[in-house]
Design a protein around this motif. Structure first.
Motif, PDB file in Angstrom:
ATOM      1  N   ASP A 278       0.825  -1.206   0.000  1.00  0.00           N
ATOM      2  CA  ASP A 278       0.000   0.000   0.000  1.00  0.00           C
ATOM      3  C   ASP A 278       0.863   1.262   0.000  1.00  0.00           C
ATOM      4  N   ARG A 279       0.237   2.376  -0.314  1.00  0.00           N
ATOM      5  CA  ARG A 279       0.910   3.667  -0.317  1.00  0.00           C
ATOM      6  C   ARG A 279      -0.116   4.734   0.013  1.00  0.00           C
ATOM      7  N   ASP A 280       0.372   5.939   0.263  1.00  0.00           N
ATOM      8  CA  ASP A 280      -0.547   7.046   0.530  1.00  0.00           C
ATOM      9  C   ASP A 280      -1.338   7.361  -0.729  1.00  0.00           C
ATOM     10  N   GLY A 281      -2.570   7.786  -0.544  1.00  0.00           N
ATOM     11  CA  GLY A 281      -3.406   8.100  -1.696  1.00  0.00           C
ATOM     12  C   GLY A 281      -4.002   6.834  -2.278  1.00  0.00           C
ATOM     13  N   ILE A 282      -4.126   6.779  -3.604  1.00  0.00           N
ATOM     14  CA  ILE A 282      -4.688   5.615  -4.264  1.00  0.00           C
ATOM     15  C   ILE A 282      -3.734   4.430  -4.123  1.00  0.00           C
ATOM     16  N   SER A 283      -4.250   3.291  -3.674  1.00  0.00           N
ATOM     17  CA  SER A 283      -3.420   2.102  -3.513  1.00  0.00           C
ATOM     18  C   SER A 283      -3.368   1.337  -4.829  1.00  0.00           C
ATOM     19  N   PRO A 284      -2.352   0.498  -5.036  1.00  0.00           N
ATOM     20  CA  PRO A 284      -2.285  -0.314  -6.258  1.00  0.00           C
ATOM     21  C   PRO A 284      -3.527  -1.180  -6.450  1.00  0.00           C
ATOM     22  N   GLY A 285      -4.041  -1.758  -5.357  1.00  0.00           N
ATOM     23  CA  GLY A 285      -5.227  -2.593  -5.465  1.00  0.00           C
ATOM     24  C   GLY A 285      -6.441  -1.811  -5.930  1.00  0.00           C
ATOM     25  N   GLU A 286      -6.625  -0.609  -5.371  1.00  0.00           N
ATOM     26  CA  GLU A 286      -7.754   0.238  -5.782  1.00  0.00           C
ATOM     27  C   GLU A 286      -7.613   0.644  -7.244  1.00  0.00           C
ATOM     28  N   PHE A 287      -6.390   0.971  -7.634  1.00  0.00           N
ATOM     29  CA  PHE A 287      -6.147   1.394  -9.017  1.00  0.00           C
ATOM     30  C   PHE A 287      -6.477   0.269 -10.000  1.00  0.00           C
ATOM     31  N   VAL A 288      -5.955  -0.929  -9.747  1.00  0.00           N
ATOM     32  CA  VAL A 288      -6.165  -2.037 -10.678  1.00  0.00           C
ATOM     33  C   VAL A 288      -7.630  -2.463 -10.697  1.00  0.00           C
ATOM     34  N   SER A 289      -8.275  -2.502  -9.532  1.00  0.00           N
ATOM     35  CA  SER A 289      -9.685  -2.898  -9.495  1.00  0.00           C
ATOM     36  C   SER A 289     -10.545  -1.923 -10.283  1.00  0.00           C
ATOM     37  N   ALA A 290     -10.268  -0.635 -10.165  1.00  0.00           N
ATOM     38  CA  ALA A 290     -11.023   0.360 -10.923  1.00  0.00           C
ATOM     39  C   ALA A 290     -10.768   0.213 -12.417  1.00  0.00           C
ATOM     40  N   THR A 291      -9.518  -0.070 -12.789  1.00  0.00           N
ATOM     41  CA  THR A 291      -9.182  -0.233 -14.203  1.00  0.00           C
ATOM     42  C   THR A 291      -9.849  -1.470 -14.790  1.00  0.00           C
ATOM     43  N   VAL A 292      -9.892  -2.548 -14.016  1.00  0.00           N
ATOM     44  CA  VAL A 292     -10.591  -3.755 -14.465  1.00  0.00           C
ATOM     45  C   VAL A 292     -12.056  -3.438 -14.735  1.00  0.00           C
ATOM     46  N   LEU A 293     -12.692  -2.714 -13.823  1.00  0.00           N
ATOM     47  CA  LEU A 293     -14.109  -2.390 -13.975  1.00  0.00           C
ATOM     48  C   LEU A 293     -14.344  -1.481 -15.180  1.00  0.00           C
ATOM     49  N   VAL A 294     -13.558  -0.411 -15.284  1.00  0.00           N
ATOM     50  CA  VAL A 294     -13.739   0.556 -16.376  1.00  0.00           C
ATOM     51  C   VAL A 294     -13.506  -0.097 -17.734  1.00  0.00           C
ATOM     52  N   THR A 295     -12.412  -0.851 -17.863  1.00  0.00           N
ATOM     53  CA  THR A 295     -12.114  -1.463 -19.161  1.00  0.00           C
ATOM     54  C   THR A 295     -13.137  -2.529 -19.532  1.00  0.00           C
ATOM     55  N   THR A 296     -13.636  -3.263 -18.548  1.00  0.00           N
ATOM     56  CA  THR A 296     -14.638  -4.288 -18.846  1.00  0.00           C
ATOM     57  C   THR A 296     -15.929  -3.654 -19.355  1.00  0.00           C
TER      58      THR A 296
END
Length: 316
Positions: A278-296
């Protein structure tokens, strides 16, 4: 065929079954883990063995597919890395950015799509590409996800030896090479066909269930950039890879472009969750999950247009 006809015959079945899975996950709380286990260890290997042993793909064509997929993946990894660094991304989000762009969902999205759009040839190419993607995800993918975390990603790359699809491909190609493929009417081949056919709707149900738990509230700008590169740049790079390899079978070439232009793979989310930090701000997991949803979701439009272009011969 019109765009509406293409959507109804190639895209709607994929979207419809996935939507059922989404509703099951959202309102019935269905856990996809058990279905995943059955698919990974039974249904998908059966699909791979049956499809590759009965496929009319020649050995030279299979080699061309391997070369094109490797070339495409190397190119997308390089471009994503460059864009991410120029944009000022740092680890671990940079790794998630690269994974989301480079690795498409050739499995529980691509296999049914290729089957509906291009029939038996599409399915055969899709299972081969999915196996290749599995090897790369559990080697290069783990390295990209884990770098910058202080752990040793090389130690985790042995997980590739636990991917059943890899062994299924080896068995299928060996059986073909030795010329000992059982008759299609035999009990063994009919059993493999039954299990393999069952894998397609189950994969789509799993996709829908997984999407039902995805959080799409991540930052818009990086998700939009990654989604655009996955859905718009990937078909261009895939077309270039196919043309450079010089496929003699145009149907195989078109299926390959279609597969490599699918949305971000759900497996990338699993890798980021397991190996990133994890990191401050948007986490890698949140980023990838959102990208999976948007691209699908966006792929309903982009993939419909691409199928139209491929089936008409306008692309490759």
């Amino acid at each position: 065929m019109s765009l509406l006809g293409i959507f109804a015959t190639a895209i709607l079945p994929v979207v419809g079954v996935a939507a059922v899975g989404f509703l099951l996950g959202r309102y019935e709380g269905v856990d996809p883990d058990a279905l995943n286990t059955v698919t990974v260890y039974v249904l998908a290997p059966a699909l791979v063995v049956h499809s590759l042993t009965t496929s009319e793909l020649a050995g030279g064509t299979i080699l061309q597919v391997v070369v094109a997929v490797l070339g495409f993946t190397a190119a997308m990894l390089g471009v994503a890395e460059l864009v991410g660094r120029l944009w000022g991304q740092t680890e671990p989000l940079l790794g998630a950015f690269v994974l989301a762009i480079a690795f498409p969902n050739t499995g529980n999205y691509g296999i049914p799509l290729a089957d509906f759009a291009f029939g038996a040839t599409g399915r055969s190419v899709a299972v081969l590409v999915t196996a290749l993607q599995g090897v790369m995800l559990y080697t290069v993918g783990i390295y990209v996800a884990a770098r910058g975390t202080g752990t040793d990603p090389l130690a985790d790359m042995r997980r590739v030896f636990g991917v059943p699809l890899v062994y299924a491909v080896v068995v299928a190609l060996a059986v073909r090479w030795l010329g000992v493929v059982p008759p299609e009417s035999s009990t063994l081949m009919q059993t493999l066909a039954l299990l393999g056919n069952a894998s397609i709707p189950v994969m789509l149900l799993i996709l829908g269930i997984q999407l039902s738990s995805v959080d799409g509230t991540a930052a818009v700008r990086p998700v939009g950039a990654a989604s655009g590169m996955r859905l718009l740049l990937a078909p261009v790079v895939a077309t270039a890879a196919v043309l450079l390899v010089g496929f003699s079978n145009s149907i195989v070439a078109r299926v390959l472009v279609l597969l490599l232009a699918t949305p971000t793979g759900v497996t990338t989310l699993i890798l980021v969750g397991a190996f990133s930090s994890d990191r401050d701000g948007i986490s890698p997991g949140e980023f990838v999950s959102a990208t999976v949803l948007v691209t699908t979701l966006a792929s309903v439009v982009t993939v419909t247009l691409l199928v139209a272009a491929l089936q008409s011969g306008a692309v490759v």
